[in-house]
Scaffold this motif. Structure first.
Motif, short mmCIF file in Angstrom:
data_model
loop_
_atom_site.label_atom_id
_atom_site.label_comp_id
_atom_site.label_asym_id
_atom_site.label_seq_id
_atom_site.Cartn_x
_atom_site.Cartn_y
_atom_site.Cartn_z
N GLU A 161 11.87 4.11 -2.62
CA GLU A 161 11.94 2.73 -2.13
C GLU A 161 10.93 2.49 -1.01
O GLU A 161 10.22 1.49 -0.99
N ARG A 162 10.85 3.44 -0.08
CA ARG A 162 10.00 3.22 1.09
C ARG A 162 8.52 3.43 0.75
O ARG A 162 7.66 2.73 1.30
N GLU A 196 7.30 2.70 -2.16
CA GLU A 196 6.97 1.50 -2.92
C GLU A 196 6.70 0.33 -1.98
O GLU A 196 5.83 -0.51 -2.25
N ARG A 197 7.42 0.28 -0.86
CA ARG A 197 7.16 -0.79 0.13
C ARG A 197 5.74 -0.66 0.70
O ARG A 197 5.06 -1.66 0.93
N LEU A 215 3.19 0.66 -0.89
CA LEU A 215 2.29 0.22 -1.96
C LEU A 215 2.27 -1.30 -2.06
O LEU A 215 1.20 -1.90 -2.22
N ASP A 216 3.44 -1.92 -1.96
CA ASP A 216 3.49 -3.39 -2.02
C ASP A 216 2.65 -4.00 -0.89
O ASP A 216 1.94 -4.99 -1.10
N ALA A 217 2.73 -3.40 0.29
CA ALA A 217 1.92 -3.89 1.41
C ALA A 217 0.44 -3.72 1.10
O ALA A 217 -0.39 -4.59 1.43
N LEU A 228 -0.91 -3.77 -1.91
CA LEU A 228 -1.29 -4.75 -2.92
C LEU A 228 -1.44 -6.15 -2.31
O LEU A 228 -2.17 -6.98 -2.85
N ARG A 229 -0.75 -6.38 -1.19
CA ARG A 229 -0.91 -7.66 -0.48
C ARG A 229 -2.08 -7.63 0.50
O ARG A 229 -2.35 -8.61 1.18
N GLU A 284 -2.29 -5.67 3.21
CA GLU A 284 -1.77 -5.63 4.57
C GLU A 284 -1.85 -4.26 5.24
O GLU A 284 -1.43 -4.11 6.38
N ALA A 336 4.12 6.60 -4.70
CA ALA A 336 4.36 5.37 -5.46
C ALA A 336 3.44 5.29 -6.68
O ALA A 336 3.86 4.88 -7.77
N ARG A 377 3.75 5.19 -11.13
CA ARG A 377 3.07 4.21 -11.98
C ARG A 377 2.13 4.85 -12.99
O ARG A 377 1.92 4.30 -14.06
#
Length: 407
Positions: free
Chosen positions: A18-19, A21-22, A24-26, A28-29, A31, A349, A353
């Motif tokens: 979970e963490r 992935e967070r 990675l999400d940042a 992809l944004r 950030e 992460a 994928r």
């Protein structure tokens, strides 16, 4: 949430996923401070990984990622030799011996540095990096250098607590012209392991032997089936105090857990990013001894990919991860720096994928190729292959100031 509950949360593979992935999400944004992410290059990473996997395992009969594969480096069947030597014991004792060997070998498997090599007296082979460390550790255990009993391959508390820098340098042939990174860190880990197993008779028995871990894990099984995340939980509980200089949560040492602003979380665990690379590497490596003892390990994908520099190097060298400034690759970085933590989180992460993409390339199912086999086939070998192609010393694309206890 109590301290125990918080610690258990940070030991969970679910929390690791979970963490990471967070983070990675940042990315992809756009950030993150140190890397940008280009998922369009994942197909290239998957293609290279699939090609390397077919080269190494043409029949696609791929075992889970394990330290035991490294023992056979150079085409020498050292695992078969070991198995033959201990075949006179009953299966449980064979499993204990294999556990003695592999636990210490995994704990010694942090980056060796580009200049160190181990010369095997019996074969004359000179092998460096992770495989060289594996062969050296196997020879050390065989010599009886890690036990107070003088028996080949056994490892006990007294033997471990007697380890010092001179003994380790001798076992690993360390000299001025053959430097090994992180000698002091490795000595600390072995001595700390000796202290822990002497204190945890519930796990390691009254004779304080590493191999007794097999007996304890057998007690955790449901029938003859043991879920892989349970192995990790036992390791993190029983060995959690051996890691030096790490974050503590109200006095409880957390191990391979670091701070990153994109990790998320709440309360006292906010911003903490668990990775537990060596403990998960050990969990995978215990599959063979547990199978010898008669246990079946289930839910392999309950563990995560490994946050180490070959897997991470694959994503950098292919261009999935793009450094935001030149110093990312031109300077060396501490293992606890935000940059290295970010790189490791992204690696975990991205391994989740890449796994389905590699399966598609190879035409196999998730059941046929669990994540542990993708790593073995796989991403680790692909990362090394690219490193050899791109840098004369086959070093990873980012230089880490290793303390001998992480990578």
């Amino acid at each position: 949430m109590s301290v125990l509950e918080l610690v258990n949360e940070l030991r969970s593979p679910r929390t690791i996923r979970e963490r990471c992935e967070r983070v990675l999400d940042a990315g992809l944004r756009g950030e993150l401070r140190h890397f940008s992410v280009d998922l369009a290059r994942m197909q290239d990473a998957a293609r290279i990984t699939a090609e390397v996997t077919r080269e190494r395992y043409p029949d696609l009969n791929i075992p889970p990622h394990s330290r035991f594969a490294h023992f056979d480096a150079g085409g020498v069947g050292r695992v078969a030799q070991l198995s033959a030597e201990i075949s006179g014991h009953d299966p449980r004792e064979q499993a204990r011996i294999l556990t003695d060997v592999v636990v210490t070998s995994v704990l010694l498997d942090a980056g060796a540095g580009p200049d160190w090599r181990y010369r095997e007296p019996e074969t004359g082979l000179e092998i460096g990096r992770s495989e060289g460390l594996a062969i050296a550790s196997l020879a050390w255990a065989k010599s009886g250098g890690l036990t107070s009993q003088g028996r080949a391959y056994e490892v006990d508390a007294r033997g471990l607590k007697d380890v010092d820098g001179e003994a380790l340098r001798s076992a690993f042939q360390v000299r001025q012209d053959n430097p090994l990174v992180g000698v002091d860190g490795r000595v600390h880990l072995l001595r700390a392991l000796g202290e822990v197993i002497s204190q945890r008779s519930d796990v390691f028995g009254n004779d304080a032997r590493v191999g007794n871990l097999v007996d304890y894990l057998s007690q955790q099984a449901e029938g003859k089936v043991l879920p892989a995340p349970r192995i990790l939980a036992v390791l993190l509980d029983s060995l959690g105090t051996i890691w030096p200089g790490r974050i503590c949560l109200q006095g409880a040492p957390l191990g391979d857990v670091w701070r990153h602003p994109a990790a998320g979380g709440e309360g006292a665990s906010a911003g903490l990013l668990p990775l537990h690379k060596l403990s998960q590497w050990l969990s995978y490596s215990l599959l063979h001894p547990l199978a010898v003892s008669g246990l079946t390990v289930s839910d392999l994908d309950g563990l995560t990919g490994l946050a180490e520099y070959r897997n991470g190097g694959l994503f950098l060298d292919v261009g999935v991860l793009i450094p935001r400034y030149p110093e990312v690759t031109s300077q060396a970085h501490e293992v606890g720096s935000e940059l290295i933590v970010e790189w490791r989180a992204l690696t975990v992460a991205l391994l989740d994928r890449i796994a389905p993409l590699v399966r598609t390339q190879l035409g196999v199912s998730a059941a046929q190729l669990p994540l542990a086999a993708v790593l073995e086939g796989g991403t680790w070998a692909a990362g090394r292959k690219l490193a050899k192609q791109r840098r004369a010393d086959a070093s990873p694309p980012i230089q880490v100031l290793s303390d001998g206890t992480v990578f």
